[in-house]
Design an enzyme around this catalytic site. Structure first.
Site, PDB file in Angstrom:
ATOM      1  N   GLY A 207       0.826  -1.211   0.000  1.00  0.00           N
ATOM      2  CA  GLY A 207       0.000   0.000   0.000  1.00  0.00           C
ATOM      3  C   GLY A 207       0.853   1.251   0.000  1.00  0.00           C
ATOM      4  O   GLY A 207       2.061   1.186  -0.245  1.00  0.00           O
ATOM      5  N   ASN A 208       0.230   2.382   0.246  1.00  0.00           N
ATOM      6  CA  ASN A 208       0.979   3.643   0.314  1.00  0.00           C
ATOM      7  C   ASN A 208       0.320   4.559   1.334  1.00  0.00           C
ATOM      8  O   ASN A 208      -0.723   4.234   1.901  1.00  0.00           O
ATOM      9  CB  ASN A 208       1.056   4.293  -1.072  1.00  0.00           C
ATOM     10  CG  ASN A 208      -0.318   4.598  -1.621  1.00  0.00           C
ATOM     11  OD1 ASN A 208      -1.009   5.481  -1.143  1.00  0.00           O
ATOM     12  ND2 ASN A 208      -0.736   3.843  -2.624  1.00  0.00           N
TER      13      ASN A 208
END
Ligand code: CTP
Length: 398
Positions: A207-208
Site C-alpha cells: 500500500g501507500n
C-alpha cells in the site's frame, strides 16, 4: 478576524445555534448579533454560552467599545441567518435601529443573508425588491430551501440546514462571492482518491501513505460548485463529502473498473488516487510463512496505468483529464515528462516530504498544462488547491 452571525426574528433562529456551533468548533471566533425580537426565540444566554462572547441587540450597550462600528469594520464575514422579510427590507433601506443594522452598514467584508419566512412573504414583491437591491450592492442572498414551514404548510422559505449554511460560509470566506458560483452545474465529474492496496495474503498488502484528503477536497469543492460527482475512494477513513456519490474500492484493479465505468459519460476526470504500479503476481489464500534463507516469496506483476488508459483515444468529446504526480525532486522536469507520457490535459505535481502532500492538511503544487501553461499554487488548504484545479478544468470545459 471574527465572523458576525446576525440573527433575525424568525423561528428558524434555533437552527442558527447549530450553525454557531459548527463555526466555533471549526476554530472560528463568532460574534452573535441578534435583533431584539430574535431574543424572544432564543435568549442571550444561549448565544453567549455558545459563542463565548457577550451578546446584545442594542447599540447602546458597551458604547465605550463603539461596537456599532467596530464589529462590522473588523468582521471577516457577516452571515445573517435567519434573515426575515422585515430584516431584508430594513437592510435594503439602510435602516439601523439596532446593533445588527449598524453592523450591516459598516461591514466591508462579504455579507451573506440566509432568508427564512413563509412562502407568501418570500414571494411578495416588496421582499423580492429588497433582495434585488441587496444583491445589486454586492450582498449574497441565498435562496431559501423548500419544505415544511413553521405551520402545516410547505413551500420555499425554509432556512437551509445549518451544515449547508456552514459550508457556504466557509466557501465565501475562502473565495468571496465567487465561492458560491455554480460554474460546474450540469457537469459530471469523476475523482479518484486514496491509495490502493494489493493483497499479498489474508493479512498483508502492498500500500501507500495516501490519506485521500486531496481527492475528498476535490470531490467536495466540485459538488459545492454544482457538479454531479462520483468519488472512487480507495481505503480512506474520511467522512463522505456532501453531495458526492462514493464508490469504495480496495485494489488498483477495482479502482480501474470503477473509474472506467464512471468515466464513460464524465466531462472531467481527476486521478488523485495513489495507484500501486505493481501487485503480487498471485495472492496466497493462506498466510505466507517465513522461509529462512530462501528467496523473498513475493513476485510482482505490473498494474495497468489507468490514467494513460483514460487518455488514450477514443476519448469522449471535450473530456478534461487531470493526473497527479508525487515527486521527491526535479518537479517541473519530471512533471513535464510525465504529462507527455500520460497524455492528460493537466498534471498536478506535488513535492513529497517537508510536511506536504501525504496525510497533511496542506498542499502546494505546480499545475502543468498540455500545451505549456503552468500555474503555481502556494502552500495552503487542500480545498484551495482543489478550487484552482477546478478553475482550470472549468476554463477548459468552456
Ligand atoms: N496512475 C494510474 N495508474 C497507475 C499508476 C498511476 O492511473 N497504475 C495515476 C495516478 O492516479 C496519478 C498519475 O497516474 O494521477 C501519476 O502517478 P505516478 O505514480 O506518480 O506515476 P507513475 O506513472 O507511476 O510514475 P512513477 O514512475 O513516478 O511512479
Amino acid at each position: 478576524m471574527p465572523i458576525v452571525l446576525g440573527v433575525g426574528a424568525g423561528i428558524a433562529a434555533y437552527k442558527a445555534c447549530e450553525l454557531l456551533r459548527l463555526l466555533t468548533e471549526s476554530g472560528h471566533d463568532v460574534r452573535v448579533v441578534p435583533t431584539a425580537d430574535a431574543l424572544r426565540f432564543v435568549g442571550a444566554p444561549t448565544w453567549e454560552a455558545l459563542s463565548g462572547h457577550p451578546v446584545t441587540a442594542s447599540p447602546w450597550d458597551g458604547a465605550h467599545e463603539v461596537a456599532h462600528v467596530q464589529l462590522g469594520q473588523r468582521a471577516e464575514l457577516v452571515l445573517v441567518a435567519p434573515a426575515t422579510a422585515d430584516l431584508l427590507a430594513r437592510a435594503a433601506a439602510g435602516l439601523a435601529p439596532d446593533l445588527l443594522g449598524n453592523v450591516l452598514l459598516t461591514a466591508g467584508c462579504p455579507v451573506v443573508y440566509a432568508p427564512a419566512m413563509h412562502t407568501e412573504m418570500w414571494q411578495h414583491p416588496a421582499t423580492q425588491a429588497s433582495v434585488a437591491t441587496l444583491r445589486s450592492r454586492g450582498a449574497i442572498v441565498l435562496e431559501p430551501a423548500s419544505g415544511r414551514l413553521t405551520g402545516p404548510d410547505t413551500g420555499p422559505g425554509r432556512l437551509p440546514e445549518p451544515a449547508e449554511l456552514f459550508r457556504a460560509a466557509l466557501r465565501v470566506l475562502a473565495r468571496g462571492a465567487a465561492g458560491l458560483a455554480a460554474d460546474l452545474a450540469g457537469r459530471r465529474v469523476v475523482v479518484s482518491a486514496g491509495g490502493t492496496r494489493e493483497e499479498i495474503d489474508p493479512v498483508r498488502f502492498i500500500g501507500n501513505w495516501s490519506s485521500g484528503r486531496q481527492g475528498y477536497a476535490l470531490a467536495a469543492t466540485a459538488a459545492a460548485r454544482g457538479a454531479q460527482v462520483t468519488l472512487v475512494a480507495a481505503n480512506t477513513e474520511l467522512a463522505d463529502p456532501a453531495g458526492a456519490r462514493v464508490v469504495r474500492v480496495t485494489s488498483a484493479g477495482q479502482l480501474r473498473e470503477a473509474v472506467l465505468r464512471a468515466a464513460a459519460d464524465a466531462d472531467a476526470i481527476v486521478m488523485a488516487a495513489a495507484v500501486a504500479d505493481y501487485r503480487p503476481a498471485a495472492r496466497s489464500d493462506t498466510k505466507i510463512k517465513r522461509a529462512e534463507g530462501a528467496p523473498a516469496p513475493i513476485e510482482l506483476a505490473e498494474n495497468p496505468d489507468i490514467l494513460r488508459e483514460l487518455c488514450r483515444p477514443p476519448r469522449r468529446d471535450g473530456q478534461v483529464i487531470v493526473g497527479f504526480a508525487a515527486e521527491t525532486g526535479n518537479l517541473i522536469e519530471n512533471g513535464r515528462a510525465k504529462l507527455a507520457a500520460k497524455g492528460c490535459d493537466l498534471l498536478v505535481v506535488n513535492q513529497v516530504g517537508g510536511g506536504l502532500a501525504f496525510g497533511a492538511e496542506d498542499n502546494a503544487a505546480e499545475i502543468l498544462a498540455a500545451g505549456g501553461g503552468r500555474t503555481s499554487v502556494p502552500r495552503g488548504p487542500k480545498e484551495a488547491l482543489a478550487d484552482v484545479i477546478w478553475d482550470l478544468v472549468a476554463a477548459r470545459l468552456g
